[in-house]
Design a protein around this motif. Structure first.
Motif, short mmCIF file in Angstrom:
data_model
loop_
_atom_site.label_atom_id
_atom_site.label_comp_id
_atom_site.label_asym_id
_atom_site.label_seq_id
_atom_site.Cartn_x
_atom_site.Cartn_y
_atom_site.Cartn_z
N TYR A 244 4.12 5.16 10.30
CA TYR A 244 3.59 6.45 9.85
C TYR A 244 4.56 7.56 10.25
O TYR A 244 5.22 7.47 11.29
CB TYR A 244 2.23 6.74 10.49
N PHE B 120 1.15 7.50 5.83
CA PHE B 120 1.48 6.08 5.75
C PHE B 120 2.82 5.87 5.06
O PHE B 120 3.06 6.38 3.96
CB PHE B 120 0.35 5.39 4.99
N GLN C 161 3.43 -0.96 5.46
CA GLN C 161 2.74 -1.96 6.25
C GLN C 161 3.39 -3.30 6.01
O GLN C 161 3.69 -3.67 4.87
CB GLN C 161 1.25 -2.06 5.90
N ARG D 112 3.33 -5.32 2.64
CA ARG D 112 2.00 -5.41 2.04
C ARG D 112 1.48 -4.05 1.58
O ARG D 112 0.47 -3.99 0.93
CB ARG D 112 1.00 -6.00 3.03
N GLY D 113 2.19 -3.01 1.92
CA GLY D 113 1.76 -1.68 1.50
C GLY D 113 2.90 -0.70 1.63
O GLY D 113 3.74 -0.83 2.53
N SER E 125 -7.56 -0.74 -0.56
CA SER E 125 -6.74 -1.87 -0.96
C SER E 125 -6.71 -1.94 -2.47
O SER E 125 -7.74 -2.11 -3.10
CB SER E 125 -7.28 -3.17 -0.40
N GLY F 80 -1.50 -2.60 -3.06
CA GLY F 80 -0.92 -2.68 -1.73
C GLY F 80 -1.84 -1.99 -0.76
O GLY F 80 -2.53 -1.06 -1.12
N ASN F 81 -1.91 -2.45 0.44
CA ASN F 81 -2.82 -1.84 1.41
C ASN F 81 -2.38 -0.43 1.74
O ASN F 81 -1.20 -0.17 1.97
CB ASN F 81 -2.85 -2.69 2.68
N GLN F 82 -3.31 0.48 1.75
CA GLN F 82 -3.01 1.87 2.07
C GLN F 82 -3.96 2.34 3.16
O GLN F 82 -5.06 1.83 3.31
CB GLN F 82 -3.20 2.76 0.84
N PHE F 83 -3.50 3.33 3.89
CA PHE F 83 -4.24 3.83 5.03
C PHE F 83 -4.01 5.33 5.04
O PHE F 83 -2.90 5.78 5.30
CB PHE F 83 -3.66 3.17 6.29
#
Lengths: 115, 112
Positions: A35, A45, A48, A55-56, B94, B97-100
């Protein structure tokens, strides 16, 4: 057990240079996220990684890249640094991927200053 | 565009007061909502919420999620000076792609 560790703690670079930041997750955690936190804002973000695969990805330019190693540690690389890249870079680890809703534990961060 | 909004941006209270911090979100493929406390550098985990209406509690802190109205609140009762910090709300999603996503945070100052 040790928590998430990051190195270095502080870094000063000049515009155009390249930087590599390092992160070691909590033992047993296989997922690492990166981050960027600019002063006065929440963390944004960047990436990941889980089981060494991306994956992200957040909305950051291609100057930002990362990788995860077999021991689950990770590096974040930023090329062609801009003044706007000055920020606190946080690494977080979790047992598994974010899609599982697993919580993340943050490291102390690397403070990057670009002059 | 996915977003997480926290309110108020900042708050100053006296020791002993009760505070309520708000987090609203507009995201697709919601997975979970998390609350963190950030004092100096590393955010520290407080709660993770995935189901509506189930209160999570830890000491003087509690939190609840409303997935219909798309918000969460964090309550702190009998505040202490050690509660002074920035409180961050984050939502995981999700899709491909995974996001946060984090909100901007609420800065809480508790004065003696």
């Amino acid at each position: 057990d040790a928590g998430v560790t990051q190195s270095p703690t502080h870094l000063i670079k000049t515009r155009g240079q390249q930087v590599t930041l390092r992160c070691s997750p909590i033992s047993g955690h296989k997922s690492v996220s990166w981050y960027q936190q600019v002063l006065g804002q929440g963390p944004q973000f960047i990436f990941q990684y889980y089981e060494k695969e991306e994956r992200g990805r957040g909305n950051f330019p291609d100057r930002f890249s990362a990788r995860q190693f077999p021991n689950y540690s990770s590096e974040l690389n930023v090329n062609a640094l801009l003044l706007g890249d000055s920020a606190l870079y946080l690494c977080a680890s979790s047992e598994r991927g974010l899609a599982g809703g697993h919580t993340q534990y943050f490291g102390p961060g690397t403070r990057l200053t670009v002059l | 565009e996915d977003k997480v909004v926290q309110s108020p941006l900042s708050l100053v209270v006296h020791e002993g007061d009760t505070v309520t911090l708000n987090c609203s979100y507009e995201v697709t493929n919601f997975r979970s909502l998390l609350w963190y406390k950030q004092e100096k550098k590393a955010p520290t985990f407080l709660f993770m919420l995935t189901s509506s209406g189930i209160e999570k509690k830890s000491g003087r802190l509690s939190s609840i999620l409303d997935k219909k109205e798309l918000f969460s609140i964090l309550n702190i009762t009998a505040t202490q000076t050690g509660d002074s910090a920035v409180y961050l709300c984050a939502v995981t999603i999700s899709n491909t792609g995974n996001q946060f996503y984090f909100g901007t945070g609420t800065s809480l100052t508790v004065i003696p």
